[in-house]
Design an enzyme around this catalytic site. Structure first.
Site, PDB file in Angstrom:
ATOM      1  N   CYS A 360     -72.964 -21.148  63.576  1.00  0.00           N
ATOM      2  CA  CYS A 360     -73.459 -20.057  62.877  1.00  0.00           C
ATOM      3  C   CYS A 360     -74.290 -19.188  63.972  1.00  0.00           C
ATOM      4  O   CYS A 360     -75.431 -19.111  64.024  1.00  0.00           O
ATOM      5  CB  CYS A 360     -74.266 -20.238  61.649  1.00  0.00           C
ATOM      6  SG  CYS A 360     -73.217 -20.999  60.412  1.00  0.00           S
ATOM      7  N   TYR A 389     -72.626 -32.009  82.714  1.00  0.00           N
ATOM      8  CA  TYR A 389     -73.710 -31.033  81.891  1.00  0.00           C
ATOM      9  C   TYR A 389     -72.774 -30.668  80.543  1.00  0.00           C
ATOM     10  O   TYR A 389     -72.696 -29.608  80.059  1.00  0.00           O
ATOM     11  CB  TYR A 389     -73.920 -29.787  82.593  1.00  0.00           C
ATOM     12  CG  TYR A 389     -74.613 -30.044  83.895  1.00  0.00           C
ATOM     13  CD1 TYR A 389     -75.883 -30.932  83.780  1.00  0.00           C
ATOM     14  CD2 TYR A 389     -74.159 -30.202  85.147  1.00  0.00           C
ATOM     15  CE1 TYR A 389     -76.588 -31.149  85.026  1.00  0.00           C
ATOM     16  CE2 TYR A 389     -74.994 -30.597  86.282  1.00  0.00           C
ATOM     17  CZ  TYR A 389     -75.881 -31.006  86.300  1.00  0.00           C
ATOM     18  OH  TYR A 389     -76.734 -31.280  87.324  1.00  0.00           O
TER      19      TYR A 389
HETATM   20  C1  LIG Z   1     -83.633 -32.534  91.620  1.00  0.00           C
HETATM   21  C2  LIG Z   1     -82.260 -32.458  91.075  1.00  0.00           C
HETATM   22  N1  LIG Z   1     -81.311 -33.441  91.809  1.00  0.00           N
HETATM   23  C3  LIG Z   1     -80.108 -33.326  91.681  1.00  0.00           C
HETATM   24  C4  LIG Z   1     -79.243 -32.366  90.851  1.00  0.00           C
HETATM   25  C5  LIG Z   1     -77.852 -32.362  90.473  1.00  0.00           C
HETATM   26  O1  LIG Z   1     -77.475 -31.148  90.707  1.00  0.00           O
HETATM   27  P1  LIG Z   1     -75.856 -30.918  90.973  1.00  0.00           P
HETATM   28  O2  LIG Z   1     -75.326 -31.531  89.627  1.00  0.00           O
HETATM   29  O3  LIG Z   1     -75.978 -29.414  91.055  1.00  0.00           O
HETATM   30  O4  LIG Z   1     -75.336 -31.817  92.014  1.00  0.00           O
HETATM   31  C6  LIG Z   1     -80.168 -31.645  89.871  1.00  0.00           C
HETATM   32  C7  LIG Z   1     -79.866 -30.534  89.050  1.00  0.00           C
HETATM   33  O5  LIG Z   1     -79.952 -29.573  88.864  1.00  0.00           O
HETATM   34  C8  LIG Z   1     -81.616 -31.309  90.060  1.00  0.00           C
HETATM   35  O6  LIG Z   1     -82.572 -30.696  89.358  1.00  0.00           O
END
Ligand SMILES: Cc1ncc(COP(=O)(O)O)c(C=O)c1O
Length: 430
Positions: A360, A389
């Site tokens: 919704c 993610y």
């Molecule tokens: C401190 C830190 N290290 C590593 C990552 C992993 O980033 P990515 O998935 O873009 O490689 C993140 C994600 O934002 C992060 O905040």
């Protein structure tokens, strides 16, 4: 070739037909290719081979235990962003010295957990956090290895919600404060500065911000060394992006070629925290069409117009799936694009449509203005490149149950996380 390929009309993962997996486990369902994860991890490892380095997989991208365990067996270390992720790392078999602990707001309880375990380093974010680590460590008569998370004021040129290296972002210690802070921390008995850390954002597909950040760390390390602080490692964070639309983007080799000449001279060990780069293309979200509906024009829209300049209002076709923002938040959160494909290709005529979720919320949309073979109720679709993610950000909004997850290993599908039940969802409520 590993990963998701078509075998005739049918999409398969490492040779296993996705429609078969969906029939057995239901939808919404995440499916991962173990071979792709291994290949992508090894590509980073090989690209940095000439320099002492350690890859700390960013658990935040996907911390389903089987995936964390797979990466450990491949030789990865772990980057944990909360007490919960430290626990997951331990349960996945990482030992404390393989864990770096990052995060902009670590509670005293989380810091104490990391200090008591003796993690490799705590990446500290502020003068206040250094003071808290120092106090907690002195209470325990120990000295904790810390790395300073530097905010290098670099524009990652990515979506503003995943940009972290600008002066105006909440992350890290402003770069011009670091030398002074280091000098002061040198007098503290509870901390030992061993590294510098920077992570300027995620889904970065232009190498320039990553090289600027690496250059800032390397030159700062030189200055700190000259002032008497031995910097053992430079942690370059994660951030290297992947291609969500099939257009070419720099890969691990390009990244290494760009940053190694900058950091090699420092003599420091290079720490990397990749997440998305390893797991995003290794996963798909399988979802079925629940309904196909049109939003037609209002009767008033059909009335003769005073002018012919207005374009005719066309019907809008909505394809309602059984997965939405609860399974995959990225399109709603970042306006992120994911390719969406029928698992079994049909020769139905192409139609323009919005692929939407069942929740919704108007913004519960997986893909806007897509051209798909006219979808039919019950058809199975794959949302591509959702290994990072995706399940990690899944929620129970609308009391929806967390999806199941399957990993394809050596030509076999293994259920690595079963679908949540309503009893499990309600078990915490008194
Ligand atoms: C401190 C830190 N290290 C590593 C990552 C992993 O980033 P990515 O998935 O873009 O490689 C993140 C994600 O934002 C992060 O905040």
């Amino acid at each position: 070739m590993t990963g998701f390929q078509r075998e005739a009309a049918a999409l398969a993962c490492d040779g296993v037909a996705l429609d078969r997996i969906a029939a057995e486990h239901g939808t919404p369902l995440y499916v991962y290719s173990a071979a792709t994860i291994a290949e992508r991890y090894r590509a980073i490892d090989a690209a940095f081979a000439e320099c002492p380095h350690a890859i700390h997989y960013a658990l935040k991208a996907n911390s389903t235990l089987a995936i964390a365990r797979l990466l450990r067996t491949l030789g990865a270390n772990a980057d944990a962003n909360s007490g919960g992720e430290i626990d997951v790392a331990l349960r996945a078999g990482f030992i404390p010295s393989q864990i770096v602990f990052t995060g902009v707001g670590k509670t005293d309880a989380e810091l104490a957990q990391a200090i008591d375990l003796g993690v490799r380093t705590i990446n500290v974010e502020s003068a206040g956090e250094i003071a808290r680590v120092d106090a907690l460590s002195r209470d325990r008569q120990t000295r904790t290895r810390i790395a300073l998370r530097v905010n290098p004021d670099v524009d990652a040129k990515t979506h503003p919600h995943i940009s972290t290296g600008l002066r105006t972002n909440k992350f890290g210690i402003p770069i011009h404060d670091v030398k002074d802070l280091c000098a002061r921390a040198g007098f503290l008995d509870g901390v030992q500065i061993v590294g510098l850390h920077a992570h300027v954002g995620s889904q970065i597909t232009d190498l320039e911000p990553l090289t600027r950040s690496a250059r800032a760390l390397a030159s700062l390390a030189g200055e700190l060394r000259a002032a008497g602080t031995a910097i053992e490692h430079l942690d370059l964070g994660g951030g290297l992006g992947v291609s969500y639309d099939g257009a070419p983007v720099p890969g691990a080799r390009d990244y290494a070629d760009a940053v190694l000449p900058i950091v090699r001279e420092s003599g420091a060990t290079i720490v990397l925290e990749p997440g998305r780069q390893i797991v995003a293309p290794a996963g798909v979200l399988l979802t079925r069409v629940i309904d196909v509906k049109t939003a037609g024009p209002r009767p008033s829209d059909l009335a003769p117009r005073s002018s012919d300049l207005q374009p005719p209002i066309r019907d809008r076709l909505f394809v309602v799936m059984d997965a939405g923002m609860t399974e995959l938040l990225r399109p709603m959160l970042y306006n992120a694009f994911h390719r969406i494909e029928p698992v079994i290709q049909t020769d139905a005529p192409l139609v323009s449509c919005d692929v939407v979720g069942p929740l919704c919320e108007t913004s519960d949309t997986l893909g806007k203005d897509r051209r798909l073979p006219r979808p039919e109720v019950g058809e199975l679709y794959a949302v591509l490149d959702t290994g990072a993610y995706g399940s990690a950000m899944a929620s129970n909004y609308n009391r929806r149950l967390l999806p199941a997850e399957v990993m394809i290993e050596n030509g076999r599908a293994r259920l690595i996380r079963r679908r949540q039940t309503i009893d499990e969802l309600l078990a915490l409520e008194l």
